[in-house]
Design a protein around this motif. Structure first.
Motif, PDB file in Angstrom:
ATOM      1  N   PHE A  35      -8.336  44.797  47.954  1.00 23.09           N
ATOM      2  CA  PHE A  35      -9.629  44.534  48.582  1.00 23.09           C
ATOM      3  C   PHE A  35      -9.441  44.088  50.031  1.00 23.09           C
ATOM      4  N   TYR A  36     -10.241  44.658  50.929  1.00 22.19           N
ATOM      5  CA  TYR A  36     -10.008  44.495  52.376  1.00 22.19           C
ATOM      6  C   TYR A  36     -11.359  44.239  53.050  1.00 22.19           C
ATOM      7  N   PRO A  37     -11.977  43.070  52.772  1.00 21.38           N
ATOM      8  CA  PRO A  37     -13.377  42.873  53.205  1.00 21.38           C
ATOM      9  C   PRO A  37     -13.508  42.457  54.665  1.00 21.38           C
ATOM     10  N   LEU A  38     -12.839  43.197  55.553  1.00 21.99           N
ATOM     11  CA  LEU A  38     -12.792  42.858  56.962  1.00 21.99           C
ATOM     12  C   LEU A  38     -14.101  43.283  57.631  1.00 21.99           C
ATOM     13  N   GLY A  39     -14.922  42.285  57.945  1.00 18.60           N
ATOM     14  CA  GLY A  39     -16.260  42.550  58.461  1.00 18.60           C
ATOM     15  C   GLY A  39     -16.251  43.386  59.726  1.00 18.60           C
ATOM     16  N   SER A  40     -17.229  44.292  59.813  1.00 17.55           N
ATOM     17  CA  SER A  40     -17.411  45.187  60.956  1.00 17.55           C
ATOM     18  C   SER A  40     -16.378  46.310  61.012  1.00 17.55           C
ATOM     19  N   CYS A  41     -15.474  46.360  60.045  1.00 16.85           N
ATOM     20  CA  CYS A  41     -14.412  47.373  60.089  1.00 16.85           C
ATOM     21  C   CYS A  41     -14.567  48.429  58.997  1.00 16.85           C
ATOM     22  N   THR A  42     -15.453  48.187  58.047  1.00 15.61           N
ATOM     23  CA  THR A  42     -15.774  49.157  56.995  1.00 15.61           C
ATOM     24  C   THR A  42     -14.525  49.756  56.360  1.00 15.61           C
ATOM     25  N   MET A  43     -13.746  48.871  55.749  1.00 15.84           N
ATOM     26  CA  MET A  43     -12.484  49.306  55.157  1.00 15.84           C
ATOM     27  C   MET A  43     -12.711  49.847  53.760  1.00 15.84           C
ATOM     28  N   LYS A  44     -13.358  51.017  53.716  1.00 14.69           N
ATOM     29  CA  LYS A  44     -13.575  51.682  52.430  1.00 14.69           C
ATOM     30  C   LYS A  44     -12.343  52.505  52.067  1.00 14.69           C
ATOM     31  N   TYR A  45     -12.328  52.952  50.838  1.00 10.27           N
ATOM     32  CA  TYR A  45     -11.236  53.797  50.363  1.00 10.27           C
ATOM     33  C   TYR A  45     -11.138  55.071  51.212  1.00 10.27           C
ATOM     34  N   ASN A  46      -9.920  55.485  51.509  1.00  9.08           N
ATOM     35  CA  ASN A  46      -9.670  56.712  52.275  1.00  9.08           C
ATOM     36  C   ASN A  46      -9.246  57.814  51.301  1.00  9.08           C
ATOM     37  N   PRO A  47     -10.173  58.696  50.931  1.00 10.47           N
ATOM     38  CA  PRO A  47      -9.859  59.693  49.890  1.00 10.47           C
ATOM     39  C   PRO A  47      -8.656  60.559  50.254  1.00 10.47           C
ATOM     40  N   LYS A  48      -7.806  60.789  49.267  1.00 13.82           N
ATOM     41  CA  LYS A  48      -6.548  61.516  49.505  1.00 13.82           C
ATOM     42  C   LYS A  48      -6.775  62.996  49.816  1.00 13.82           C
ATOM     43  N   ILE A  49      -7.822  63.543  49.208  1.00 15.25           N
ATOM     44  CA  ILE A  49      -8.085  64.971  49.426  1.00 15.25           C
ATOM     45  C   ILE A  49      -8.353  65.248  50.914  1.00 15.25           C
ATOM     46  N   ASN A  50      -8.951  64.287  51.596  1.00 18.04           N
ATOM     47  CA  ASN A  50      -9.244  64.470  53.028  1.00 18.04           C
ATOM     48  C   ASN A  50      -7.958  64.638  53.823  1.00 18.04           C
ATOM     49  N   GLU A  51      -6.957  63.839  53.461  1.00 17.42           N
ATOM     50  CA  GLU A  51      -5.657  63.931  54.143  1.00 17.42           C
ATOM     51  C   GLU A  51      -5.050  65.310  53.896  1.00 17.42           C
ATOM     52  N   GLU A  52      -5.157  65.737  52.645  1.00 14.60           N
ATOM     53  CA  GLU A  52      -4.529  67.010  52.265  1.00 14.60           C
ATOM     54  C   GLU A  52      -5.123  68.184  53.046  1.00 14.60           C
ATOM     55  N   SER A  60     -14.814  57.239  56.386  1.00 11.94           N
ATOM     56  CA  SER A  60     -13.665  57.071  55.479  1.00 11.94           C
ATOM     57  C   SER A  60     -12.311  57.531  56.012  1.00 11.94           C
ATOM     58  N   THR A  61     -12.203  57.849  57.293  1.00 14.50           N
ATOM     59  CA  THR A  61     -10.876  58.267  57.747  1.00 14.50           C
ATOM     60  C   THR A  61     -10.022  57.024  57.949  1.00 14.50           C
ATOM     61  N   PRO A  62      -8.731  57.111  57.607  1.00 13.26           N
ATOM     62  CA  PRO A  62      -7.895  55.920  57.634  1.00 13.26           C
ATOM     63  C   PRO A  62      -7.729  55.357  59.044  1.00 13.26           C
ATOM     64  N   HIS A  63      -7.570  54.056  59.112  1.00 16.56           N
ATOM     65  CA  HIS A  63      -7.458  53.441  60.423  1.00 16.56           C
ATOM     66  C   HIS A  63      -6.019  53.403  60.943  1.00 16.56           C
ATOM     67  N   GLY A  64      -5.064  53.757  60.111  1.00 15.12           N
ATOM     68  CA  GLY A  64      -3.696  53.931  60.599  1.00 15.12           C
ATOM     69  C   GLY A  64      -3.034  52.686  61.144  1.00 15.12           C
TER      70      GLY A  64
END
Lengths: 435, 486
Positions: free
Chosen positions: B77-94, B277-281
């Protein structure tokens, strides 16, 4: 339900806990005139197989490095990317993390950033580097803005042989600032430095080496002249060239920036890549962007934190050195892995590139394609052709790609370490056939 | 997964052993010629390059072990306010990776299918925002802000409105807003928040005048509040010929429910690495497309992706009123493709459900925490809320930062601390829609435990974290002694 975990029962329980009857009430604070009273007209709701089909269809029609042969340049190049690089930057602990605001659980990112900064310093010979910027062009713009913070002067001199994208980005950033841009003309494919001799009050000089045409500039003289004119020397360099080419520190650059793509990043149709930014210790407090620093924890163990944050927007707001927040860290991490793997081999790699590009240029000249100008180059050079776009298209039909087009009669040709003798001989054969 | 290893790792430099090498340099069958035969000495390095000499296995282990010292959304869990740390779906990366080997200088006719994808994304983002035209070029949210403000500047210059030199920004705004305004050459004026945490309309009325160029507003704002006077605010700004700018960092809080374009905004930047949902890297790459109303379209950075009547797609460079480029080539294309995959996986109804569940989760947690750490500005919130630890600090001497650090021991990422600046001892919490109820409950439980600990054993909290790879780090030393490289 995709990626949204709650069951209907849970939603009901949660709404009850909040004291609401339905989900519409969650949005009762939005004025009715501003509420969207329909669904978004967006096709979707696809499963993974549908997504794969959709994207695969698009991807399959495009000539990539895997089914075509690229001699394309212009700032982005088809270099070798070691397999390990992709594996490392795909580790979820790296790529699904945010900016390392909680240092105690971000030591992986922070130590890697410290190492990245160190590797960039080793490569350029500079004293400090930041944790990356968006790309090479915006890094040049940031370097120019920094030079003005350092010396307060408002005259920026830019070589005409700098990549046009860089100049254009700089001119865009200029809209927000009060400074003038003077241009040093191109002469025989490299920068005519002579006007610089009569200039004073210069904030900085921007040169690129190798320049937009791939040619090598007289960076030693440029450095001497801009320093005499009282300005800083901003050198935009191709980092992969530094295994063989003179390092920016050796010719006295004050700020070294550039496009980092050649270090372990894929082409990505132009982005994301990253810009690197290195300078002298004296200017560290004027630098844009975030930076990792080494320190110790309460038990005396070595650890890393974001440092000199008082330069940055979340503390300094309108007085920050830049507005940059998210940088291109994952791409910079790829370059750190690349440099850890390949850094010691860069002299050999540079030689390989130089050897190949020389071979191809000599052969092209011999079949009737002279260089646009006679200058030394590293991996990229412009050739004269009758009709640049026609040549480009004819080669494309055979699966060979050259460019970008500089003008109607001039084409850039780039040769990386991935181009084999067979690739080059085939290109020569094709071009001979176009004569 | 984060391990219990104590401390960081030896540096690459310390693993160096002369003569070691990583992967082989591709040599490809040419006769070897030494560099000295190919270039004159004045172009060549004098001092040989000195880089760490390492083998592939050492390098891989080094970075894998470093990754173990990190915490990402995939860890918990990553409840960092204003950063919207939602799950980054794997299919998007693929699927995005299928486009990584494409050169940006390819002729347009070779990349039509890719341009079609990007155009589809543009259309979808315009539908989501209710705007008329868009650029995918900006590299991040702050870059989108700068792009927009430079466009506003160019517009005013074009229309001879040189008096428009001021940007108004609420005191609850992200620091990037004023920093971007300065970079775009505007003066910054701050408007206060009122007792509800909204823009103080009365004060705003006194600040708005013929100099007002742009009002930058985050909506929902950084307190998680929807600016319910938005239509009046927009009227006020438009009446003096100014533009309304929406910092779209918090779009998740109204996704599919309300659109910036329908509430008077002229600009909006999107953070694809938040809402889509793109990863923040670990700090980037992001992507900060800017969508605008018709009047601003001519000023978009060039090139603009257009669709011709024959159905083909083109990068249009012939844009005489464009502000120019803000970066090289076209944008963070791979990030854009991940966002497109996300949008296509959800569709219109799915996107609205994202907005619904993000707001449901935030409100559920807000109410559950109310008796422990109260919300600074009570009442309904959108995607996030800001709790204050001021009472806990007064009573037990335990600050927001201490609570945040103790949360790390309990396996959570901490909320955003001390932001927005108008809330004392602020903890800004954004759960996002991808978290289960169990996770939300566990987090609230952890907060309760910590506040309990603050009362019974404050030292435990004050000296946290205890179970992380390193403990609290000396930032003062880092700033003073400045060791930023080996």
């Amino acid at each position: 339900m995709r990626y949204v975990p709650h069951t209907k029962e849970e939603v009901k329980i949660m709404l009850e806990a909040i004291g609401l009857k339905n989900v519409d009430e969650l949005f009762s604070d939005i004025p009715s005139e501003a509420l969207l009273k329909r669904h978004l007209h967006i096709e979707g709701g696809w499963d993974e197989e549908q997504l794969r089909t959709y994207f695969r269809q698009a991807a399959s029609g495009i000539p990539t490095v895997n089914n075509a042969v690229y001699f394309l340049g212009g700032g982005v190049y088809d270099h070798y990317v070691p397999s390990a690089v992709d594996k490392i930057i795909s580790l979820p602990e790296f790529y699904t993390a945010y900016t390392p605001y909680q240092a105690e659980i971000s030591q992986g990112t922070l130590q890697a950033m410290f190492e990245y900064q160190s590797l960039i310093c080793d490569l350029t010979g500079m004293e400090v580097a930041n944790g990356s910027l968006y790309d090479g062009a915006s890094a040049v713009a940031e370097a120019v803005l920094m030079a003005m913070r350092v010396n307060g002067k408002r005259r920026v001199v830019v070589s005409e042989c700098v990549h046009p994208d860089i100049v254009e980005v700089l001119r865009t950033y200029q809209l927000g600032h009060d400074f003038e841009i003077l241009t040093l003309p191109q002469k025989e494919g490299i920068t005519d430095l002579s006007p610089l001799e009569d200039l004073a009050d210069v904030s900085c000089l921007v040169m690129q080496n190798p320049n937009y045409y791939g040619f090598l500039e007289d960076m030693n003289t440029a450095s001497q002249l801009v320093h005499k004119a009282g300005g800083l020397f901003v050198a935009a360099v191709d980092p992969i060239s530094l295994g063989v080419l003179r390092s920016p520190a050796e010719y006295g650059a004050d700020v070294v920036v550039g496009e980092g793509q050649s270090l372990g990043n894929h082409l990505n149709y132009g982005g994301p890549h990253f810009g690197f930014f290195a300078t002298k210790m004296d200017y560290i407090r004027y630098m844009p962007g975030r930076m990792a620093g080494q320190t110790v924890d309460v038990d005396g163990r070595v650890g890393y934190v974001l440092t000199l944050q008082t330069r940055e927007q979340h503390i300094r707001r309108e007085k920050a050195t830049s507005n940059i927040t998210s940088n291109h860290w994952l791409m910079a991490l790829a370059s750190a892995v690349y440099l850890a793997l390949m850094g010691a081999s860069l002299p050999q790699l540079g030689q390989s590139i130089l050897n190949r590009s020389t071979y191809l240029a000599e052969k092209l000249v011999s079949v009737g394609y002279p260089l646009w100008k006679r200058q030394y180059f590293f991996k990229e050079f412009p050739i004269k052709v009758r009709d640049a776009e026609a040549v480009q298209q004819a080669l494309a039909d055979a699966g060979y790609y050259v460019g970008p087009v500089i003008d109607e009669h001039t084409l850039l040709v780039a040769v990386t370490e991935k181009r084999t003798k067979e690739h080059m001989d085939k290109l020569i054969e094709l071009m001979e056939g176009l004569q | 997964m984060m391990n219990s290893r104590k401390g960081t790792l030896p540096l690459l430099k310390e693993l160096h052993k002369p003569g070691r090498r990583g992967p082989q340099v591709p040599m490809g069958g040419l006769e070897d010629r030494p560099v000295s035969e190919l270039l004159p000495k004045e172009f060549l390095r004098e001092k040989p390059l000195s880089m760490p000499e390492l083998t592939e296995v050492e390098v891989v282990r080094h970075f894998v072990n470093l990754s173990n010292l990190n915490y990402g959304v995939d860890n918990g869990f990553y409840p960092l306010g204003s950063c919207t740390m939602k799950y980054n779906p794997k299919i998007n990366e693929e699927v995005a990776a299928w486009f990584q080997d494409i050169h940006p200088a390819l002729p347009e006719n070779s990349v039509q299918p890719l341009l079609e994808l990007l155009y589809t994304l543009q259309e979808d983002l315009l539908e989501i925002t209710g705007m008329d035209a868009i650029t995918l070029q900006p590299a991040a949210g702050a870059h989108g802000e700068l792009t927009s403000l430079l466009m506003a500047k160019a517009y005013f210059k074009d229309h001879g409105l040189l008096e428009k030199d001021t940007v108004i920004i609420p005191d609850s705004a992200h620091g990037t807003n004023p920093a971007s305004a300065t970079m775009a050459g505007f003066k910054v004026v701050t408007v206060k928040s009122d007792e509800e945490g909204l823009v103080d309309l009365e004060q705003l009325r006194t600040l708005v005048n013929e100099h007002t160029a742009v009002f930058m507003l985050t909506n929902p704002n950084t307190l998680g509040k929807f600016e319910r006077n938005i239509l009046d605010i927009a009227q006020l700004i438009h009446d003096v010929g100014g533009f309304m700018y929406c910092d779209g960092a918090n779009l998740n809080g109204m996704l599919g429910w309300a659109r910036p374009g329908d509430m008077g905004f002229d600009f909006v930047h999107l953070n694809l690495h938040k809402t889509f949902s793109t990863p923040h890297g670990g700090g980037g790459p992001g992507s900060g497309p800017v969508a605008v109303k018709k009047a601003l379209e001519p000023y978009l950075p060039k090139p603009v992706l257009v669709k011709a009547e024959d159905g083909t797609y083109h990068w249009d460079f012939d844009r005489p009123r464009s502000i120019g480029k803000v970066r090289s080539y076209f944008g963070n294309i791979l990030v854009a493709l991940k966002a497109l995959a996300y949008i296509k996986s959800l569709g219109g109804a799915g996107l609205r459900e994202v907005g619904t569940m993000a707001v449901l989760n935030a409100n559920y947690m807000r109410v559950a925490m109310e008796g422990t750490l109260p919300t600074a500005y009570p009442g309904l919130c959108k995607h996030e809320y800001v709790a204050t630890a001021e009472e806990v600090k007064k009573r037990y001497g335990v600050k927001a930062q201490d609570i945040a650090k103790r949360l790390l021991d309990k396996g959570f990422h901490a909320p955003t601390m001390y932001f927005p600046l108008i809330v004392k001892e602020a903890l800004m919490i954004e759960p996002t829609e991808t978290e289960t109820k169990e996770n939300l409950d566990a987090f609230v439980e952890a907060i309760k435990e910590i506040v309990q600990e603050a009362e019974t054993n404050p030292d435990l909290v004050l000296s946290a974290p205890h179970d992380t790879p390193v403990r609290r780090l000396d930032e003062v030393k880092a700033n003073k002694e400045l060791k930023v490289r080996w």
